[in-house]
Design an enzyme around this catalytic site. Structure first.
Site, PDB file in Angstrom:
ATOM      1  NE  ARG A  48      -4.203  -1.682   0.310  1.00  0.00           N
ATOM      2  CZ  ARG A  48      -4.302  -2.779  -0.412  1.00  0.00           C
ATOM      3  NH1 ARG A  48      -3.331  -3.104  -1.249  1.00  0.00           N
ATOM      4  NH2 ARG A  48      -5.352  -3.570  -0.305  1.00  0.00           N
ATOM      5  CG  ASP A  56       1.424  -3.014  -8.330  1.00  0.00           C
ATOM      6  OD1 ASP A  56       1.325  -2.869  -9.564  1.00  0.00           O
ATOM      7  OD2 ASP A  56       0.562  -3.612  -7.647  1.00  0.00           O
ATOM      8  CD  GLU A  71      -3.433   2.865  -6.865  1.00  0.00           C
ATOM      9  OE1 GLU A  71      -4.435   2.141  -7.056  1.00  0.00           O
ATOM     10  OE2 GLU A  71      -2.418   2.457  -6.282  1.00  0.00           O
ATOM     11  CG  HIS A 114      -3.063  -1.219  -7.241  1.00  0.00           C
ATOM     12  ND1 HIS A 114      -3.603  -0.356  -6.328  1.00  0.00           N
ATOM     13  CD2 HIS A 114      -3.007  -2.429  -6.612  1.00  0.00           C
ATOM     14  CE1 HIS A 114      -3.870  -0.999  -5.199  1.00  0.00           C
ATOM     15  NE2 HIS A 114      -3.512  -2.268  -5.350  1.00  0.00           N
TER      16      HIS A 114
END
Length: 337
Positions: free
Chosen positions: A248, A271, A276, A295
């Site tokens: 995270r 990632d 986002e 992600h």
């Protein structure tokens, strides 16, 4: 399996097909009386979600579903189970749900190996500076200039630090140890016997950061892990250290990380991001010492299928009165992201 169970599937068609491809779709249809979203509707819309739950015993949820608020529960008096196709159920469950006896299960175990594999792939790419070579060649650098990169290392014999002995952390540990890494792990809940079983050295966070060539994050986001790596902690990393984050973004202070990366002192593979989708103008996109993925660490076909299989098995256990294998209780949420 008792056919009396009524199950709402709060997944758009594309996600439903992803988690329940043939022949899992047939097993889902046999799980009981299915209630599917009407064509052209998004079950993640709060009103559509509430209508879908009006007369069901269980609901299968996915990313973006609304939480089980008191008003949703008022309109779903039969609801007794939330079966989530993902890992973190924190955005979807509520104290009201637990208070009304709604049980919760999740499919996070399905994702561990996929995330561990991607974290391994990112680790190897950083160690061999593949991202730097790729950036240089695509940017039109001359051959000799493109070859210029910081020292490269093999994973075998490299000190690798793992922050969080979670499911994904344990999967990553098994993979990097199989390739000869010397693994240290920082996790306040990891006991010495458990560390010995994993084959890792248990250590504090500061010591891990100072002494590891690679640091891979696998901790949940909790009140005491938000901003776990701030400017002070990132400064402890040795020059040319490598940071991998498939967990995270909230574990790391974004501004402090960007400052370290813009200095060129460390490299990172990320990632997960504070924003986002990652804006196309974000400075991370232009840095040659950063490897980015959108992600998608858990997004393998096998991982999605395993998640569907877990949900189906949990629905079967619930229907037959057997214990749930992946149940999340209210006290457990305190240690889950």
């Amino acid at each position: 399996m008792q056919s009396a169970l009524t199950v709402a599937v709060a997944l758009p068609a594309a996600l439903r097909d992803m988690f329940f491809p043939a022949p899992l779709d047939q097993r889902l249809a046999a799980a009981g009386r299915l209630v599917l979203p009407p064509p052209g509707t998004d079950p993640r819309d709060p009103e559509s979600f509430a209508r879908l739950l009006a007369d069901v015993d269980a609901v299968v949820t996915g990313w973006g579903c609304p939480p089980l608020t008191a008003s949703v529960l008022d309109g779903a008096p039969r609801l007794r189970l939330l079966a989530h196709t993902g890992a973190s159920v924190r955005p979807y469950v509520t104290a009201d749900g637990f208070a009304r006896g709604v049980r919760v299960t999740q499919a996070g175990a399905a994702m561990a190996h996929a995330v561990g594999e991607q974290a391994l792939a990112l680790t190897l790419a950083l160690l061999h500076r593949l991202h730097r070579f790729d950036h240089a060649l695509r940017a039109g650098a001359e051959w000799t200039a493109a070859k210029a990169a910081p020292s490269r290392y093999e994973l075998r014999g490299s000190p690798v630090g793992v922050v969080g002995a979670s499911r994904t952390g344990c999967a990553y540990i098994a993979l990097v140890r199989a390739l000869g890494a010397e693994v240290r792990c920082a996790d306040p809940y990891l006991s010495e016997p458990a560390a010995a079983e994993l084959g890792v050295t248990r250590t504090g966070l500061d010591e891990l950061l100072r002494g590891c060539r690679v640091v891979s994050l696998h901790a949940p986001v909790l009140p005491d892990t938000v901003g776990l790596l701030g400017a002070r902690e990132l400064a402890l990393l040795p020059d040319s250290a490598l940071l991998v984050n498939t967990a995270r973004s909230a574990l790391v202070d974004g501004a402090a990380l960007l400052a370290e990366l813009e200095s060129g002192r460390i490299d990172a593979a990320l990632d997960v991001f504070d924003e986002e989708p990652l804006p196309v103008t974000h400075p991370l996109r232009g840095l040659p010492n950063v490897l980015l993925t959108p992600h998608e660490a858990a997004g393998t076909q096998e991982s999605r299928r395993r998640a569907g299989e877990i949900v189906l098995a949990e629905l079967g256990r619930f229907s037959s009165g057997a214990p749930l294998e992946h149940e999340v209780t209210e006290p457990m949420l305190a240690r889950m992201g």
